[in-house]
Design an enzyme around this catalytic site. Structure first.
Site, mmCIF file in Angstrom:
data_model
loop_
_atom_site.group_PDB
_atom_site.id
_atom_site.type_symbol
_atom_site.label_atom_id
_atom_site.label_comp_id
_atom_site.label_asym_id
_atom_site.label_seq_id
_atom_site.Cartn_x
_atom_site.Cartn_y
_atom_site.Cartn_z
ATOM 1 N N ASP A 118 -3.079 -0.083 -13.367
ATOM 2 C CA ASP A 118 -2.403 -0.720 -12.870
ATOM 3 C C ASP A 118 -1.654 -2.157 -13.353
ATOM 4 O O ASP A 118 -1.005 -3.330 -12.456
ATOM 5 C CB ASP A 118 -2.117 -1.218 -10.946
ATOM 6 C CG ASP A 118 -2.171 0.021 -10.243
ATOM 7 O OD1 ASP A 118 -2.142 1.051 -10.760
ATOM 8 O OD2 ASP A 118 -2.553 -0.289 -9.286
ATOM 9 N N LYS A 132 0.829 6.922 -8.701
ATOM 10 C CA LYS A 132 0.106 7.070 -7.253
ATOM 11 C C LYS A 132 0.684 6.205 -6.337
ATOM 12 O O LYS A 132 1.888 5.030 -6.976
ATOM 13 C CB LYS A 132 -1.164 6.641 -7.827
ATOM 14 C CG LYS A 132 -1.555 5.225 -8.646
ATOM 15 C CD LYS A 132 -3.055 4.830 -8.345
ATOM 16 C CE LYS A 132 -3.018 3.582 -8.166
ATOM 17 N NZ LYS A 132 -2.634 2.738 -7.662
ATOM 18 N N CYS A 181 -6.863 -1.814 -5.766
ATOM 19 C CA CYS A 181 -7.161 -0.167 -7.177
ATOM 20 C C CYS A 181 -7.995 0.152 -7.842
ATOM 21 O O CYS A 181 -8.687 0.775 -7.712
ATOM 22 C CB CYS A 181 -5.807 -0.119 -7.482
ATOM 23 S SG CYS A 181 -4.367 -0.279 -6.255
#
Ligand code: VGL
Ligand code: ZN
Length: 212
Positions: free
Chosen positions: A17, A115, A160
């Site tokens: 990310d 995601k 994450c």
């Protein structure tokens, strides 16, 4: 002092990310999130195999505080799969905030795994969504490619990266988190909880300099 981490053919670097919204000026800014970009660029040059993840929510996602009248970001609510922290709207599909940082330079990345695209389910982990049942397909992909160890870096350490590391371990991969190539959000003890979980599960943390 610290052992060297020698990269093998069966290793994959999972870069989590590195998107505008998670960096200063972004919608869900991780303090100093931008600082990891040069570290990760350098790290990625050493790996033949790199996978990038991209948080990728539809408008009106259930994890957005704005989807719940009267709720504020960083509050926790109960949803069908348990507790869910509410976030500012972030990484909305197709918006500049959802794009990778322009200074992230990993042209040889082999897969971009998106995601968080189910409106009713958040997905911190790159392996399982937050209902802990729905697969993203990443474990199957990594196994079919023959990878046995996942080295991780990115944002955010306590969300994450944490959940991806735990699930990679649960899926039978060896896991190493490159801690100085991560930054944290740090809400309600989340960093401390992450460290406790990592030591309980035997998830190793190592600095980038150990990667040979
Ligand atoms: C993340 C909160 C919500 C992360 C993503 O990348 O750590 N955190 N969505
Ligand atoms: Zn998100």
């Amino acid at each position: 002092m610290t052992d060297k981490l020698t990269i093998r053919d069966q290793d994959v670097l999972l870069v989590v990310d590195i998107q505008n919204d998670f960096c200063p000026g972004g919608a869900l800014s991780v303090p100093a999130g931008n600082e990891v970009v040069p570290i990760i660029n350098r790290l990625a040059r050493r790996f033949q195999h790199v996978v990038l993840t991209q948080d990728w929510h539809p408008r009106g996602h259930q994890s957005f505080a704005s989807s719940h009248p009267g709720a504020k970001p960083y509050e926790t609510i109960e949803v069908t799969y348990g507790a869910q922290i509410l976030w500012p709207d972030h990484c909305v599909q197709g918006t500049p905030g959802a794009e990778f940082r322009k200074d992230l330079q990993i042209p040889h990345a082999e897969l971009i795994l998106r995601k968080g695209y189910h409106r009713e389910i958040d997905s911190y982990s790159a392996f399982y969504e937050n209902d802990r049942i729905t697969h993203t397909g990443l474990a199957g992909y990594l196994r079919e490619r023959g990878f046995t160890r996942v080295v991780m870096a990115g944002l955010a350490f306590d969300f994450c990266v944490r959940y991806s590391a735990e699930d990679a371990k649960r899926e039978g991969f060896d896991v190493v988190v490159i801690e100085d190539a991560c930054r944290s959000i740090d809400v309600e003890g989340s960093v401390q909880q992450t460290r406790q979980r990592f030591s309980k599960l035997g998830i190793a943390c190592a600095p980038a300099e150990t990667v040979a």
